[in-house]
Write an enzyme that holds these catalytic residues in place. Structure first.
Site, PDB file in Angstrom:
ATOM      1  N   ASP A  26       0.899  -1.208   0.075  1.00  0.00           N
ATOM      2  CA  ASP A  26       0.049  -0.174  -0.042  1.00  0.00           C
ATOM      3  C   ASP A  26       0.859   1.169   0.125  1.00  0.00           C
ATOM      4  O   ASP A  26       1.318   1.781   0.896  1.00  0.00           O
ATOM      5  CB  ASP A  26      -0.897  -0.108   1.220  1.00  0.00           C
ATOM      6  CG  ASP A  26      -1.937   1.189   1.302  1.00  0.00           C
ATOM      7  OD1 ASP A  26      -2.086   1.684   0.269  1.00  0.00           O
ATOM      8  OD2 ASP A  26      -2.224   1.610   2.448  1.00  0.00           O
ATOM      9  N   GLU A  64      -0.792  -1.360  -5.163  1.00  0.00           N
ATOM     10  CA  GLU A  64      -1.889  -0.790  -5.401  1.00  0.00           C
ATOM     11  C   GLU A  64      -1.634   0.216  -6.326  1.00  0.00           C
ATOM     12  O   GLU A  64      -0.627   1.119  -6.535  1.00  0.00           O
ATOM     13  CB  GLU A  64      -2.322  -0.142  -4.214  1.00  0.00           C
ATOM     14  CG  GLU A  64      -3.628   0.571  -4.381  1.00  0.00           C
ATOM     15  CD  GLU A  64      -4.377   1.018  -2.880  1.00  0.00           C
ATOM     16  OE1 GLU A  64      -5.258   0.496  -2.463  1.00  0.00           O
ATOM     17  OE2 GLU A  64      -3.744   1.825  -2.382  1.00  0.00           O
ATOM     18  N   ASP A  78      -2.938   0.996   6.760  1.00  0.00           N
ATOM     19  CA  ASP A  78      -2.051   0.806   5.849  1.00  0.00           C
ATOM     20  C   ASP A  78      -1.466  -0.662   5.739  1.00  0.00           C
ATOM     21  O   ASP A  78      -1.172  -1.087   4.692  1.00  0.00           O
ATOM     22  CB  ASP A  78      -0.688   1.724   6.073  1.00  0.00           C
ATOM     23  CG  ASP A  78      -1.068   3.164   5.984  1.00  0.00           C
ATOM     24  OD1 ASP A  78      -1.442   3.655   5.220  1.00  0.00           O
ATOM     25  OD2 ASP A  78      -0.774   3.541   7.118  1.00  0.00           O
TER      26      ASP A  78
END
EC number: 3.1.21.10
Length: 178
Positions: free
Chosen positions: A20, A80, A154
């Site tokens: 992330d 991501e 996160d």
């Protein structure tokens, strides 16, 4: 100097690093398959100080991820996809820098990278591309058989991204449907 493109083969990813990305906080999670189970190997955050220069902050991310690659035999990195909004172009540019050093760390380790949009991760995890964070956290908890909902956000997101990477890399039918 030659260029080598590394791509993942369907069914070949048994140890996946989910990322992330963020300039301030980058969440990461390493999962692997042990028989029929998926196991969480390591998860955490790499933080950079806002007071540091941009190159120093990027180096911190690169060094942190390089350490993860050195410890774990990662087969695939799931990252991501960049999400930006027209109101905040500067944020998108800074995130692009962070994603660049993250991809560099993977390339330096010889690890292929797959990019997933946040809505795709949510759809793979819950069946709903607009699922709230709480639903994603619960899905991660159940799928990794964790004692509690993962925190901070996160780390939970990185776990979801790694799970998404696992499911899509190891099941081409799911990849076609997702």
């Amino acid at each position: 100097m030659g260029t080598q493109v590394v791509t993942a083969r369907p069914g070949s990813a048994s140890c996946i690093l989910g990322i992330d990305p963020g300039l301030n906080t980058t969440g990461y999670a390493v999962i692997s398959r042990e028989g029929p189970r998926l196991c969480l190997r390591e998860a955490g955050v790499i933080k950079s100080r806002r007071s540091d220069t941009l190159p120093e902050r990027l180096r911190e991310i690169h060094v942190g991820l390089s350490e993860v690659f050195a410890v774990h035999a990662v087969d695939l990195m799931a990252l991501e996809q960049l999400f930006s909004h027209y109101d905040r172009p500067r944020t998108a540019i800074l995130m692009g820098h962070a994603r660049g050093v993250i991809c560099l760390a993977a390339a330096s380790a010889g690890v292929p990278v797959e990019h997933y949009e946040p809505t795709r991760v949510k759809k793979v995890m819950t069946g709903n591309g607009r699922a709230p964070k709480s639903q994603i956290q619960l899905a991660v908890k159940m799928q990794l058989n964790l004692q509690s909902v993962p925190e901070p956000a996160d780390v939970a997101d990185a776990m979801a991204i790694s799970l998404c990477g696992h499911y899509l890399a190891n099941n081409p039918i799911d990849q076609a449907l997702a």
